[in-house]
Scaffold this motif. Structure first.
Motif, PDB file in Angstrom:
ATOM      1  N   LEU A   1      33.665  37.759  41.823  1.00 28.28           N
ATOM      2  CA  LEU A   1      34.991  37.762  41.787  1.00 28.28           C
ATOM      3  C   LEU A   1      34.994  36.190  41.196  1.00 28.28           C
ATOM      4  O   LEU A   1      34.124  35.354  41.700  1.00 28.28           O
ATOM      5  CB  LEU A   1      35.797  37.984  42.847  1.00 28.28           C
ATOM      6  N   ARG A   2      36.092  35.864  40.546  1.00 25.57           N
ATOM      7  CA  ARG A   2      36.203  34.625  40.278  1.00 25.57           C
ATOM      8  C   ARG A   2      37.083  33.604  41.091  1.00 25.57           C
ATOM      9  O   ARG A   2      38.178  34.155  41.562  1.00 25.57           O
ATOM     10  CB  ARG A   2      36.986  34.583  38.747  1.00 25.57           C
ATOM     11  N   LEU A   3      36.476  32.492  41.414  1.00 27.13           N
ATOM     12  CA  LEU A   3      37.164  31.620  42.142  1.00 27.13           C
ATOM     13  C   LEU A   3      38.743  31.106  41.677  1.00 27.13           C
ATOM     14  O   LEU A   3      39.625  31.251  42.508  1.00 27.13           O
ATOM     15  CB  LEU A   3      36.393  30.248  42.448  1.00 27.13           C
TER      16      LEU A   3
ATOM     17  N   SER B   1      42.299  31.293  31.609  1.00 29.84           N
ATOM     18  CA  SER B   1      42.418  32.424  31.682  1.00 29.84           C
ATOM     19  C   SER B   1      40.936  33.270  31.891  1.00 29.84           C
ATOM     20  O   SER B   1      40.050  32.759  31.467  1.00 29.84           O
ATOM     21  CB  SER B   1      43.090  33.242  30.549  1.00 29.84           C
ATOM     22  N   GLU B   2      40.631  34.089  32.623  1.00 32.14           N
ATOM     23  CA  GLU B   2      39.524  34.975  32.722  1.00 32.14           C
ATOM     24  C   GLU B   2      38.961  35.396  31.520  1.00 32.14           C
ATOM     25  O   GLU B   2      37.810  35.511  31.078  1.00 32.14           O
ATOM     26  CB  GLU B   2      39.770  36.325  33.626  1.00 32.14           C
ATOM     27  N   GLU B   3      39.719  35.460  30.508  1.00 35.76           N
ATOM     28  CA  GLU B   3      39.351  36.049  29.188  1.00 35.76           C
ATOM     29  C   GLU B   3      39.044  35.036  28.030  1.00 35.76           C
ATOM     30  O   GLU B   3      39.175  35.407  26.919  1.00 35.76           O
ATOM     31  CB  GLU B   3      40.374  37.081  28.643  1.00 35.76           C
TER      32      GLU B   3
ATOM     33  N   TYR C   1      40.892  32.484  39.390  1.00 36.45           N
ATOM     34  CA  TYR C   1      41.853  33.384  39.052  1.00 36.45           C
ATOM     35  C   TYR C   1      42.082  34.567  39.893  1.00 36.45           C
ATOM     36  O   TYR C   1      42.928  35.181  39.806  1.00 36.45           O
ATOM     37  CB  TYR C   1      41.501  34.008  37.578  1.00 36.45           C
ATOM     38  N   GLU C   2      40.993  34.841  40.597  1.00 35.34           N
ATOM     39  CA  GLU C   2      41.248  35.812  41.761  1.00 35.34           C
ATOM     40  C   GLU C   2      41.237  35.191  43.189  1.00 35.34           C
ATOM     41  O   GLU C   2      41.994  35.466  44.045  1.00 35.34           O
ATOM     42  CB  GLU C   2      39.951  36.780  41.459  1.00 35.34           C
ATOM     43  N   ALA C   3      39.986  34.684  43.485  1.00 32.66           N
ATOM     44  CA  ALA C   3      39.737  34.350  44.925  1.00 32.66           C
ATOM     45  C   ALA C   3      40.855  33.278  45.412  1.00 32.66           C
ATOM     46  O   ALA C   3      41.673  33.473  46.532  1.00 32.66           O
ATOM     47  CB  ALA C   3      38.569  33.902  45.141  1.00 32.66           C
TER      48      ALA C   3
ATOM     49  N   PHE D   1      45.109  32.501  35.180  1.00 33.40           N
ATOM     50  CA  PHE D   1      45.723  33.792  35.301  1.00 33.40           C
ATOM     51  C   PHE D   1      44.469  34.592  34.901  1.00 33.40           C
ATOM     52  O   PHE D   1      43.277  34.504  34.334  1.00 33.40           O
ATOM     53  CB  PHE D   1      46.724  34.230  34.672  1.00 33.40           C
ATOM     54  N   ASP D   2      44.417  35.721  35.853  1.00 33.94           N
ATOM     55  CA  ASP D   2      43.662  37.221  35.420  1.00 33.94           C
ATOM     56  C   ASP D   2      44.751  37.993  34.799  1.00 33.94           C
ATOM     57  O   ASP D   2      45.389  38.667  35.645  1.00 33.94           O
ATOM     58  CB  ASP D   2      42.952  37.565  36.673  1.00 33.94           C
ATOM     59  N   PRO D   3      44.684  37.793  33.471  1.00 35.33           N
ATOM     60  CA  PRO D   3      45.849  38.703  32.972  1.00 35.33           C
ATOM     61  C   PRO D   3      46.021  40.289  33.377  1.00 35.33           C
ATOM     62  O   PRO D   3      47.031  40.774  33.333  1.00 35.33           O
ATOM     63  CB  PRO D   3      45.647  38.532  31.556  1.00 35.33           C
ATOM     64  N   LEU D   4      44.882  40.788  33.331  1.00 32.24           N
ATOM     65  CA  LEU D   4      44.879  42.401  33.512  1.00 32.24           C
ATOM     66  C   LEU D   4      43.653  42.304  34.759  1.00 32.24           C
ATOM     67  O   LEU D   4      42.451  42.344  34.396  1.00 32.24           O
ATOM     68  CB  LEU D   4      44.519  42.918  32.508  1.00 32.24           C
ATOM     69  N   ASP D   5      43.916  42.712  35.958  1.00 28.50           N
ATOM     70  CA  ASP D   5      43.207  42.841  37.148  1.00 28.50           C
ATOM     71  C   ASP D   5      42.823  44.502  37.485  1.00 28.50           C
ATOM     72  O   ASP D   5      43.925  45.068  37.563  1.00 28.50           O
ATOM     73  CB  ASP D   5      43.426  42.063  38.492  1.00 28.50           C
ATOM     74  N   GLY D   6      41.458  44.791  37.211  1.00 31.77           N
ATOM     75  CA  GLY D   6      41.212  46.308  37.654  1.00 31.77           C
ATOM     76  C   GLY D   6      41.082  47.104  36.100  1.00 31.77           C
ATOM     77  O   GLY D   6      41.256  48.137  36.212  1.00 31.77           O
ATOM     78  N   SER D   7      40.603  46.169  35.368  1.00 30.94           N
ATOM     79  CA  SER D   7      40.113  46.893  33.898  1.00 30.94           C
ATOM     80  C   SER D   7      39.709  48.111  33.821  1.00 30.94           C
ATOM     81  O   SER D   7      40.136  49.298  32.838  1.00 30.94           O
ATOM     82  CB  SER D   7      39.505  45.860  33.000  1.00 30.94           C
TER      83      SER D   7
HETATM   84 MN    MN Z   1      40.121  40.578  38.185  1.00 28.30          MN
END
Ligand code: MN
Ligand code: AHG
Ligand code: MN
Ligand code: MN
Length: 333
Positions: free
Chosen positions: A273-275, A89-91, A277-279, A111-117
């Protein structure tokens, strides 16, 4: 019209041989977790979900309460089902190992559990992004097992928590959209085989970074801003929500290009951006919808990751635009 639930859609895919029973279970569990996140999000100031968590993450960001809550919801929902060998996870700095008392499975979930914090506290659309890989034979769910290029993804999706909660999913067989029926508590198929329009007049980039951009991006955006009388011969419009999920969701539905380039401030940082979890998950979805995704030089999905939290420049969306900005990078070499 009879409604097709996410469960029924996945069973149909399983019977057609495009997904395994375990992958179906995995996606169902992720969707269930996203429903719980959606529920928490919708409470707003009436629940204990807004504001800072008072902690930091490995990305060097201050965590919001909802970043932490969403991460926990996803971990708890997925750890006991027997379909996973590990989660990243991103976190979390390191991959999450499945506790010893639970069975282990063949897949890895990222996962990116919550995108757009930054949008949580102002009631603007946010989301969850996920990606699924197979755990290589003989490997435990350690960091090494996760370092596979995006072409190896067996599923990817995101949920957008906006005016409606929607789940967008690909298992490599087209892109399908589901809307959460809050009364029934189930995701209902509302879009089949989503296709991104090839040409567009819309772009998404954080313009406040313009002075830091490198030459290929300066040239490309300069041409879009020149409008009808410029080389592109049309007027473009700009949108920037600052939640990747929401920006990509708009592009998936009505075309456009989303960009988060690397810039001159970040000699050692290839973009924000993270490869993993996001890209990668977004690139898989966008390609499955007939669009394209590059880092300016190569297809994002073909990048061999070296680190779990690796960052990457992102250009994705309508094919024509992505090809143009990619060509400017390639000829600038
Ligand atoms: Mn994100
Ligand atoms: P996250 O909230 O998961 O850390 O991701 C934020 C990302 C992405 O969603 C968005 O496109 C971008 O950061 C926004 O960045 P700016 O604040 O620089 O516009
Ligand atoms: Mn973050
Ligand atoms: Mn996030």
């Amino acid at each position: 019209m009879s409604r097709i639930s996410l469960s029924r859609h996945l069973i149909t895919q399983q019977h057609a041989g495009t997904i395994s029973a375990d992958l179906r279970l995995l996606i169902e569990v992720v969707a269930r977790a996203c429903k719980a996140i959606s529920h928490a999000v919708s409470k707003g100031a009436l629940g204990d979900i807004m504001g800072e968590a008072g902690t930091g993450n490995i990305q060097g960001e201050a965590q919001k309460k909802l970043d932490v809550i969403s991460n926990e919801i996803l971990l708890e929902a997925n750890e006991w089902g027997g379909h996973l060998a590990g989660m990243a996870s991103e976190e979390m700095e390191h991959p999450y190992q499945i506790p010893g008392q639970y069975p282990r499975g063949a897949y890895l979930l990222l996962f990116d559990p919550l995108d757009g914090s930054s949008n949580i506290d102002v009631n603007v659309s946010i989301g969850t992004i996920f990606s699924v890989l197979r755990c290589p034979d003989g490997m435990a769910g350690t960091e090494e097992a996760f370092l596979q290029p995006g072409t190896q993804q067996v599923a990817a999706g995101y949920t957008v928590y906006g005016p409606q909660t929607q789940l967008i999913l690909t298992t490599g067989n087209g892109v399908f959209g589901f809307t959460l029926d809050r009364e029934q508590g189930s995701f209902v198929l509302t879009q089949e085989n989503i296709q991104i329009p090839t040409t567009t007049k819309e772009f998404a980039i954080n313009m406040s970074n313009q002075r830091h951009w490198q030459a290929p991006v300066q040239r490309y955006i300069g041409e879009l801003l020149a409008g009808k009388t410029g080389v592109r011969g049309k007027d473009y419009n700009m949108r920037w929500i600052a939640s990747m999920v929401a920006d990509v969701h708009r592009i998936l539905n009505r075309g456009g290009i989303f960009m988060y380039p690397r810039d001159n401030r970040e000699a050692d940082k290839p973009g924000k951006l993270r490869l993993m979890y996001e890209a990668n998950p977004m690139s898989f979805i966008v390609e499955q919808a007939g669009g394209a995704a590059t880092n300016g030089y190569q297809r994002i999905l073909e990048i061999q990751p070296e680190k779990l939290h690796q960052r990457v420049a992102v250009f994705l969306g309508s094919k024509e635009e992505v090809a143009q900005v990619t060509q400017y990078h390639q000829t600038d070499l």
